[in-house]
Design a protein around this motif. Structure first.
Motif, PDB file in Angstrom:
ATOM      1  N   VAL A  97      -7.112   3.977  -3.224  1.00  0.00           N
ATOM      2  CA  VAL A  97      -7.054   4.403  -1.831  1.00  0.00           C
ATOM      3  C   VAL A  97      -8.425   4.956  -1.488  1.00  0.00           C
ATOM      4  O   VAL A  97      -8.915   5.866  -2.151  1.00  0.00           O
ATOM      5  CB  VAL A  97      -5.960   5.467  -1.626  1.00  0.00           C
ATOM      6  CG1 VAL A  97      -5.716   5.695  -0.144  1.00  0.00           C
ATOM      7  CG2 VAL A  97      -4.674   5.048  -2.321  1.00  0.00           C
ATOM      8  N   ASP A 134      -6.588  -2.538  -2.781  1.00  0.00           N
ATOM      9  CA  ASP A 134      -7.261  -1.414  -2.125  1.00  0.00           C
ATOM     10  C   ASP A 134      -6.598  -1.111  -0.788  1.00  0.00           C
ATOM     11  O   ASP A 134      -6.302  -2.019  -0.017  1.00  0.00           O
ATOM     12  CB  ASP A 134      -8.736  -1.746  -1.855  1.00  0.00           C
ATOM     13  CG  ASP A 134      -9.575  -1.805  -3.117  1.00  0.00           C
ATOM     14  OD1 ASP A 134      -9.096  -1.327  -4.171  1.00  0.00           O
ATOM     15  OD2 ASP A 134     -10.697  -2.322  -3.049  1.00  0.00           O
ATOM     16  N   PHE A 135      -6.408   0.195  -0.534  1.00  0.00           N
ATOM     17  CA  PHE A 135      -5.975   0.637   0.787  1.00  0.00           C
ATOM     18  C   PHE A 135      -7.109   1.467   1.391  1.00  0.00           C
ATOM     19  O   PHE A 135      -7.706   2.297   0.695  1.00  0.00           O
ATOM     20  CB  PHE A 135      -4.698   1.463   0.686  1.00  0.00           C
ATOM     21  CG  PHE A 135      -3.515   0.663   0.214  1.00  0.00           C
ATOM     22  CD1 PHE A 135      -2.702  -0.005   1.120  1.00  0.00           C
ATOM     23  CD2 PHE A 135      -3.218   0.580  -1.145  1.00  0.00           C
ATOM     24  CE1 PHE A 135      -1.616  -0.747   0.684  1.00  0.00           C
ATOM     25  CE2 PHE A 135      -2.121  -0.164  -1.580  1.00  0.00           C
ATOM     26  CZ  PHE A 135      -1.323  -0.827  -0.660  1.00  0.00           C
ATOM     27  N   PHE A 136      -7.370   1.239   2.668  1.00  0.00           N
ATOM     28  CA  PHE A 136      -8.469   1.933   3.343  1.00  0.00           C
ATOM     29  C   PHE A 136      -7.939   2.817   4.456  1.00  0.00           C
ATOM     30  O   PHE A 136      -7.017   2.429   5.177  1.00  0.00           O
ATOM     31  CB  PHE A 136      -9.450   0.928   3.939  1.00  0.00           C
ATOM     32  CG  PHE A 136     -10.108   0.050   2.919  1.00  0.00           C
ATOM     33  CD1 PHE A 136     -11.279   0.448   2.287  1.00  0.00           C
ATOM     34  CD2 PHE A 136      -9.547  -1.164   2.570  1.00  0.00           C
ATOM     35  CE1 PHE A 136     -11.876  -0.357   1.336  1.00  0.00           C
ATOM     36  CE2 PHE A 136     -10.149  -1.981   1.614  1.00  0.00           C
ATOM     37  CZ  PHE A 136     -11.303  -1.568   0.996  1.00  0.00           C
TER      38      PHE A 136
END
Ligand SMILES: [Mn+2]
Ligand SMILES: [Mn+2]
Ligand SMILES: [Zn+2]
Ligand SMILES: [Zn+2]
Lengths: 147, 147
Positions: A97, A134-136
């Motif tokens: 994250v 992936d988290f943004f």
DNA sequence: TATTAGAAGAGAATGATTATTATTTAATAA
DNA sequence: TTATTAAATAATAATCATTCTCTTCTAATA
């Protein structure tokens, strides 16, 4: 696989087993990789080590990280332009994250990706051996500063 | 959102609405972005367009793709070292499946990431606005060549 | 057809990473 | 302990995708 001290010993063992020498510079790099939770960049590792080894070259940091990658002891998170970030604490694929403002990178413990991987294999016919999740967004700190 | 012709029109509309001019070079770039399913690189787009516009500069390709990114009409897939790949056909985040041998990139239609995103928000306190989901392995063609 | 803001083209600059090479050193055994 | 040697380090150059700068050109508008 989560105690930094054990991680460090495992890294050293792995290096010795493959005939690598344990130099002070290398040991300093390993220590940072094993202990840091913050996914440091090469530059950050370099600056940190310069405190104790003022003459170290940044190429030495690159080369040692490359070695640890080939031994499977560090996970590289490459980004388009920005420099790569490294995880030597949890060196197998796991979700991250990422704060788009302060560039903080945090581990996620979610682990249900076997199902997804299976579906992707069925859907595409690929043989899957790796993944990158992936988290943004904004971390709690940066959210506070915005409001 | 999946007919290339409609994608192209939407791109042109969006550009006009923001006061951008429609030049022949720009149109050629848009066409490739809208129609290609293979996630081309800047170099590939450049070589393709050089057939019809032998004097085009690669900087023009970079600049136009950058413009389309800011308008949300193209999705960039950046990689560590290798050059970025672009999706103008499906310009919102979606999972990709990448062959590590031939560099083929295929779309996945799996869509259950709301659940994951929610869990990540609860777990980390981040506000999530974007994600990137990549699976790596061998495509069917490359599997065949290996055995 | 003239005007002009924006676009294209050319090439230099940037910045992360990798390669090269001379010097130094960790590991091993005499 | 000392000598030997292969590997590691340090310094620096090279690479390569991408961005920047600046000059020339042109699409859109009236
Ligand atoms: Mn991590
Ligand atoms: Mn895609
Ligand atoms: Zn933040
Ligand atoms: Zn393939």
């Amino acid at each position: 696989m989560h105690d930094p001290k054990i991680r460090l010993e495992k890294m050293i063992d792995n290096l010795k087993r493959h005939g690598y020498k344990i130099t002070p510079q290398r040991l300093a790099i390993l220590r940072i990789l094993a202990y840091s939770l913050g996914h440091p960049s090469v530059e950050e590792i370099y600056q940190q080590i310069r405190i104790d080894f003022p003459t170290i070259s940044i190429a030495t940091v690159y080369k040692n990280i490359s070695t640890m990658k080939t031994l499977g002891e560090v996970l590289e998170l490459g980004f388009g332009n920005d420099s790569s970030r490294y995880d030597g604490h949890t060196p197998y694929p796991h979700p991250h994250v990422i704060c788009t403002k302060c560039k903080k990178i945090v581990d996620s413990q979610l682990e249900n990706f076997q199902d997804f991987t299976q579906k992707v294999i069925q859907e595409t016919g690929f043989s899957i051996v790796n993944h990158r999740i992936d988290f943004f967004g904004l971390c709690p700190d940066c959210q506070r500063q915005n409001s």
